[in-house]
Motif scaffolding. Sequence first.
Motif, PDB file in Angstrom:
ATOM      1  N   LYS A   1     -10.374   1.863  -9.899  1.00 21.68           N
ATOM      2  CA  LYS A   1     -10.524   1.077  -8.671  1.00 21.68           C
ATOM      3  C   LYS A   1      -9.271   1.135  -7.805  1.00 21.68           C
ATOM      4  O   LYS A   1      -9.341   0.960  -6.582  1.00 21.68           O
ATOM      5  CB  LYS A   1     -10.853  -0.374  -9.023  1.00 21.68           C
ATOM      6  CG  LYS A   1     -12.110  -0.527  -9.867  1.00 21.68           C
ATOM      7  CD  LYS A   1     -12.306  -1.953 -10.348  1.00 21.68           C
ATOM      8  CE  LYS A   1     -13.453  -2.064 -11.342  1.00 21.68           C
ATOM      9  NZ  LYS A   1     -13.619  -3.445 -11.868  1.00 21.68           N
ATOM     10  N   ILE A   2      -8.126   1.382  -8.418  1.00 15.47           N
ATOM     11  CA  ILE A   2      -6.868   1.422  -7.673  1.00 15.47           C
ATOM     12  C   ILE A   2      -6.783   2.677  -6.798  1.00 15.47           C
ATOM     13  O   ILE A   2      -6.007   2.722  -5.842  1.00 15.47           O
ATOM     14  CB  ILE A   2      -5.670   1.321  -8.650  1.00 15.47           C
ATOM     15  CG1 ILE A   2      -5.717  -0.042  -9.357  1.00 15.47           C
ATOM     16  CG2 ILE A   2      -4.340   1.468  -7.929  1.00 15.47           C
ATOM     17  CD1 ILE A   2      -4.663  -0.216 -10.426  1.00 15.47           C
ATOM     18  N   PHE A   3      -7.617   3.669  -7.082  1.00 12.62           N
ATOM     19  CA  PHE A   3      -7.625   4.865  -6.225  1.00 12.62           C
ATOM     20  C   PHE A   3      -8.072   4.525  -4.807  1.00 12.62           C
ATOM     21  O   PHE A   3      -7.755   5.262  -3.867  1.00 12.62           O
ATOM     22  CB  PHE A   3      -8.516   5.947  -6.836  1.00 12.62           C
ATOM     23  CG  PHE A   3      -7.834   6.764  -7.895  1.00 12.62           C
ATOM     24  CD1 PHE A   3      -7.180   7.942  -7.576  1.00 12.62           C
ATOM     25  CD2 PHE A   3      -7.832   6.336  -9.216  1.00 12.62           C
ATOM     26  CE1 PHE A   3      -6.542   8.691  -8.562  1.00 12.62           C
ATOM     27  CE2 PHE A   3      -7.197   7.078 -10.208  1.00 12.62           C
ATOM     28  CZ  PHE A   3      -6.551   8.259  -9.877  1.00 12.62           C
ATOM     29  N   ASN A   4      -8.795   3.437  -4.622  1.00 12.51           N
ATOM     30  CA  ASN A   4      -9.142   2.992  -3.273  1.00 12.51           C
ATOM     31  C   ASN A   4      -7.886   2.683  -2.472  1.00 12.51           C
ATOM     32  O   ASN A   4      -7.798   2.989  -1.277  1.00 12.51           O
ATOM     33  CB  ASN A   4     -10.030   1.743  -3.338  1.00 12.51           C
ATOM     34  CG  ASN A   4     -11.402   2.032  -3.904  1.00 12.51           C
ATOM     35  OD1 ASN A   4     -12.127   2.879  -3.407  1.00 12.51           O
ATOM     36  ND2 ASN A   4     -11.761   1.320  -4.963  1.00 12.51           N
ATOM     37  N   LEU A   5      -6.895   2.086  -3.138  1.00 10.07           N
ATOM     38  CA  LEU A   5      -5.623   1.766  -2.486  1.00 10.07           C
ATOM     39  C   LEU A   5      -4.791   3.028  -2.271  1.00 10.07           C
ATOM     40  O   LEU A   5      -4.152   3.182  -1.217  1.00 10.07           O
ATOM     41  CB  LEU A   5      -4.848   0.759  -3.331  1.00 10.07           C
ATOM     42  CG  LEU A   5      -3.541   0.211  -2.743  1.00 10.07           C
ATOM     43  CD1 LEU A   5      -3.795  -0.483  -1.406  1.00 10.07           C
ATOM     44  CD2 LEU A   5      -2.880  -0.755  -3.715  1.00 10.07           C
TER      45      LEU A   5
ATOM     46  N   ASP B   1      -2.610   7.274   1.398  1.00  7.95           N
ATOM     47  CA  ASP B   1      -2.597   8.699   1.725  1.00  7.95           C
ATOM     48  C   ASP B   1      -3.110   8.992   3.131  1.00  7.95           C
ATOM     49  O   ASP B   1      -2.738  10.003   3.734  1.00  7.95           O
ATOM     50  CB  ASP B   1      -3.452   9.486   0.720  1.00  7.95           C
ATOM     51  CG  ASP B   1      -2.767   9.641  -0.628  1.00  7.95           C
ATOM     52  OD1 ASP B   1      -1.550   9.374  -0.708  1.00  7.95           O
ATOM     53  OD2 ASP B   1      -3.448  10.022  -1.605  1.00  7.95           O
ATOM     54  N   ASN B   2      -3.973   8.122   3.647  1.00  7.51           N
ATOM     55  CA  ASN B   2      -4.631   8.410   4.920  1.00  7.51           C
ATOM     56  C   ASN B   2      -4.188   7.498   6.066  1.00  7.51           C
ATOM     57  O   ASN B   2      -4.849   7.438   7.089  1.00  7.51           O
ATOM     58  CB  ASN B   2      -6.149   8.317   4.738  1.00  7.51           C
ATOM     59  CG  ASN B   2      -6.702   9.453   3.908  1.00  7.51           C
ATOM     60  OD1 ASN B   2      -7.002  10.524   4.420  1.00  7.51           O
ATOM     61  ND2 ASN B   2      -6.818   9.233   2.616  1.00  7.51           N
TER      62      ASN B   2
ATOM     63  N   PHE C   1       5.390  17.103   3.761  1.00 11.95           N
ATOM     64  CA  PHE C   1       6.655  16.452   3.440  1.00 11.95           C
ATOM     65  C   PHE C   1       6.701  14.972   3.830  1.00 11.95           C
ATOM     66  O   PHE C   1       7.556  14.234   3.356  1.00 11.95           O
ATOM     67  CB  PHE C   1       7.816  17.144   4.164  1.00 11.95           C
ATOM     68  CG  PHE C   1       8.068  18.544   3.700  1.00 11.95           C
ATOM     69  CD1 PHE C   1       8.206  18.833   2.359  1.00 11.95           C
ATOM     70  CD2 PHE C   1       8.167  19.567   4.618  1.00 11.95           C
ATOM     71  CE1 PHE C   1       8.444  20.121   1.930  1.00 11.95           C
ATOM     72  CE2 PHE C   1       8.410  20.869   4.197  1.00 11.95           C
ATOM     73  CZ  PHE C   1       8.544  21.143   2.855  1.00 11.95           C
ATOM     74  N   LYS C   2       5.817  14.539   4.682  1.00 20.59           N
ATOM     75  CA  LYS C   2       5.978  13.250   5.342  1.00 20.59           C
ATOM     76  C   LYS C   2       6.093  12.060   4.405  1.00 20.59           C
ATOM     77  O   LYS C   2       6.709  11.060   4.752  1.00 20.59           O
ATOM     78  CB  LYS C   2       4.831  13.028   6.333  1.00 20.59           C
ATOM     79  CG  LYS C   2       4.871  13.970   7.528  1.00 20.59           C
ATOM     80  CD  LYS C   2       3.743  13.672   8.497  1.00 20.59           C
ATOM     81  CE  LYS C   2       3.790  14.619   9.699  1.00 20.59           C
ATOM     82  NZ  LYS C   2       2.675  14.350  10.649  1.00 20.59           N
TER      83      LYS C   2
END
Length: 265
Positions: free
Chosen positions: A189-193, A198-199, A232-233
């Motif tokens: 579920k933490i992949f939602n965060l 990331d986006n 790199f950002k």
Amino acid sequence: MIIRENVQKVSIPINIFKKYKMDSIAYFDIETTGFKKEEDKIILISLGWYLDQENLNIKQYYAENLEDERELLKAFGKDIEEFITWCSYNGLAFDEPFIKFRFQKNKLEYGVPSEHIDLYRLIRPYYKQLGIDRCNLKTVEKFIGIQRKDTIDGGLSVELYNKYLQTSSNELKEKIMLHNYEDVLNLPKIFNLIYRVDNNEEIIREDAITEKQIRYLNFLMKKNNIKIDKEFKKISKKAASRIIDGILKGALDNEKLENIIKNSY
């Protein structure tokens, strides 16, 4: 030793599920008798993996006594060898080295996944900007709306297990197993965060690479004809310095550069 398996529905948006290849990851967490891998033992491991896009299978290996550790590790070792990637919360610092050492201590030879997604390290550089008070697992879970059934923490589980050894209390065993079970249940579920971080270009890590470093890296890569897929950002100043130093010394190939970038997120 007790081995228990349970399948639970844990739905993740399909775009996130596919982006992070979540069906190829082993989600895991351990409980131990203490923090010293040379002296303490593993008394519980929970291992989860997706059977399909919605159903997460969680297998638990519980030591009913301290002598069960070797059998626990044998059962877990056979299962984990099937994966090349595993996922934890702060497992790079604790769980992975603990497991490896206890394998060695028990003279067991099992291969562990070569890639480790540590969600703690992915969130840590951003948690203050996200408005999270602390970066421990339960605080992050509450931030994204997860409500737990268990009421203990890892430190208390050590105390409860010592009492379990004296009493063989089923109630204590269930408390410990539920705590570890939910640690693994909530990892996907933490992949939602992670996806949100990331986006969102406006979320910048505290120790982020400087614009000067970005310009110099782009110059060095163009000059040395280096092409990599990563950006790199969102890497740290420290990682940027390592990459610059490696390029100047001619000591890094594309794969090593990408690994430094990936591990700095």
